[in-house]
Design a protein around this motif. Structure first.
Motif, PDB file in Angstrom:
ATOM      1  N   ARG A   1       0.839  -1.196   0.000  1.00 61.55           N
ATOM      2  CA  ARG A   1       0.000   0.000   0.000  1.00 61.55           C
ATOM      3  C   ARG A   1       0.876   1.248   0.000  1.00 61.55           C
ATOM      4  O   ARG A   1       2.090   1.168   0.215  1.00 61.55           O
ATOM      5  CB  ARG A   1      -0.938  -0.024   1.197  1.00 61.55           C
ATOM      6  CG  ARG A   1      -0.242   0.050   2.504  1.00 61.55           C
ATOM      7  CD  ARG A   1      -1.102  -0.489   3.622  1.00 61.55           C
ATOM      8  NE  ARG A   1      -0.454  -0.231   4.893  1.00 61.55           N
ATOM      9  CZ  ARG A   1      -0.549   0.905   5.529  1.00 61.55           C
ATOM     10  NH1 ARG A   1      -1.282   1.886   5.040  1.00 61.55           N
ATOM     11  NH2 ARG A   1       0.086   1.092   6.666  1.00 61.55           N
TER      12      ARG A   1
ATOM     13  N   TRP B   1      -7.587   3.036  19.871  1.00 65.46           N
ATOM     14  CA  TRP B   1      -8.020   1.629  19.812  1.00 65.46           C
ATOM     15  C   TRP B   1      -7.458   0.971  18.559  1.00 65.46           C
ATOM     16  O   TRP B   1      -7.499   1.549  17.473  1.00 65.46           O
ATOM     17  CB  TRP B   1      -9.549   1.533  19.790  1.00 65.46           C
ATOM     18  CG  TRP B   1     -10.074   0.137  19.765  1.00 65.46           C
ATOM     19  CD1 TRP B   1     -10.104  -0.746  20.793  1.00 65.46           C
ATOM     20  CD2 TRP B   1     -10.671  -0.542  18.646  1.00 65.46           C
ATOM     21  NE1 TRP B   1     -10.670  -1.935  20.400  1.00 65.46           N
ATOM     22  CE2 TRP B   1     -11.032  -1.837  19.078  1.00 65.46           C
ATOM     23  CE3 TRP B   1     -10.930  -0.181  17.323  1.00 65.46           C
ATOM     24  CZ2 TRP B   1     -11.636  -2.766  18.242  1.00 65.46           C
ATOM     25  CZ3 TRP B   1     -11.532  -1.110  16.489  1.00 65.46           C
ATOM     26  CH2 TRP B   1     -11.881  -2.393  16.952  1.00 65.46           C
TER      27      TRP B   1
ATOM     28  N   LEU C   1     -10.178   5.806  11.688  1.00 67.68           N
ATOM     29  CA  LEU C   1      -9.093   5.711  10.698  1.00 67.68           C
ATOM     30  C   LEU C   1      -8.666   4.262  10.566  1.00 67.68           C
ATOM     31  O   LEU C   1      -7.472   3.945  10.548  1.00 67.68           O
ATOM     32  CB  LEU C   1      -7.912   6.594  11.120  1.00 67.68           C
ATOM     33  CG  LEU C   1      -7.893   7.980  10.462  1.00 67.68           C
ATOM     34  CD1 LEU C   1      -6.837   8.863  11.082  1.00 67.68           C
ATOM     35  CD2 LEU C   1      -7.716   7.910   8.954  1.00 67.68           C
TER      36      LEU C   1
END
Ligand code: NDP
Length: 308
Positions: free
Chosen positions: A85, A161, A193
């Protein structure tokens, strides 16, 4: 070594010029002028063509031109093709800007003040100091960490988190599904996100939104499919949630009669959180190709089983 770009023409030309200037040994081709497909080792694209492994039989790596790879059907790709990515520093900078804009706007009650202005009202709402505002970030990867680094400078009470446990300076961290309710219960402003995977699809739903404190606000910068749209409407209309800022939607653009367009509790932006810029992403892409050429592990490699 041949690298094929399947991107829009302007961007393709920009990428090609950068490679010609800084890495002339790499033969850059622009889709659909692929030449001899057997020569192509690398593909950079947002969306590979169907049956890419058959079309490009010697393909070794696909570089997503985006930070997320949820648009790829990873199951169709043979294991020999690595998927990487984009870790463009320009993406992180842009996401930090958007996240700060949205968190500060919600913290300073801008949706309410803008509505007041339209009604010619001049009322001061109760003050909330930054340290009293609990801001939670779901996803503590490249982008979530960059956002937290900047939000920290405002003095917010920060929570985070992720799937795995983390220790981050001045951020109370939670991990895994078992700690999700505890995390959500402490988020006055929740910012998503996360990458979109089978585990995170629909994660912003009736039950997780209900776990937020009453009057909480939501920012979705991840992917539209993280959010169950009907559940958000229900949470806003019942008054449990106060406002949502959405950069990503299930259907982009939404249908003309979609309730989000005119809902007073929603701000929409057309997926402008960040966009890969060849100028800032070039060095990262080239460095990864060089790593691959030298048999080293590329940065941003996708873990196929996890989907991110
Ligand atoms: P990373 O892969 O670096 O980080 C992903 C984070 O999400 C990690 O902390 C990971 O946990 C966590 N995560 C993944 N799955 C789960 C799960 N099931 N439960 C809990 N946590 C989970 O991604 P980036 O930070 O680079 O990007 C995140 C996403 O942002 C992208 O995938 C894309 O969807 C979105 N994005 C949106 C843009 C926009 O314009 N709006 C632009 C760019 C990206 P762990 O650390 O434990 O692995």
């Amino acid at each position: 070594m041949t690298l094929l770009f399947k991107v829009d023409n302007d961007r393709g030309q920009a990428w090609k010029s950068l490679f010609q200037c800084h890495a002339p040994d790499i033969d850059v081709r622009l889709w659909p002028d692929i030449g001899n497909p057997e020569e192509i080792r690398y593909l950079a694209t947002w969306q590979p063509p169907p049956d890419v492994h058959l079309l490009l039989p010697n393909l070794q790596a696909i570089f997503a031109t985006s930070a997320g790879v949820d648009q790829f059907d990873l199951s169709c790709l043979p294991p020999r093709v690595e998927v990487v990515r984009m870790l463009d520093p320009g993406i992180a900078q842009a996401i930090v800007e958007y996240a700060c804009f949205a968190v500060l706007a919600l913290h300073r009650k801008m949706p309410g003040y803008l509505a007041q202005q339209r009604q010619q009202q001049w009322n001061v709402q109760p003050w909330v100091a930054a340290h009293q505002q609990r801001v939670g970030v779901m996803g503590l990867g490249n982008l979530g960490m960059a956002v937290l680094d900047r939000l920290r400078t405002f003095g917010f009470s920060l929570k985070g988190w992720a799937r795995s446990a983390k220790q981050i300076d001045a951020v109370e961290c939670f991990a895994g599904t078992e700690q999700l309710p505890q995390f959500l219960g402490q988020c006055d402003i929740l910012l998503c996100l996360l990458p979109l995977t089978r585990d995170t699809r629909g994660i912003l739903n009736a039950s997780t939104l209900a776990a937020l404190p009453r009057g909480a606000k939501l920012i979705n910068l991840g992917r539209g499919a993280h959010l169950v749209e009907a559940d958000l409407l229900q949470a806003l209309d019942s008054g449990h949630l106060e406002h949502a800022v959405l950069d990503v939607l299930n259907d982009e653009p939404p249908a003309a009669d979609h309730r989000f367009w005119l809902h007073p509790g929603i701000w929409l932006t057309p997926h402008i959180g960040a966009m890969t810029q060849p100028e800032t992403a070039f060095e990262v892409l080239l460095a990864n190709i060089r790593r691959h050429q030298q048999g080293e592990t590329m940065i941003g490699r996708i873990e196929r089983t996890m989907g991110y």
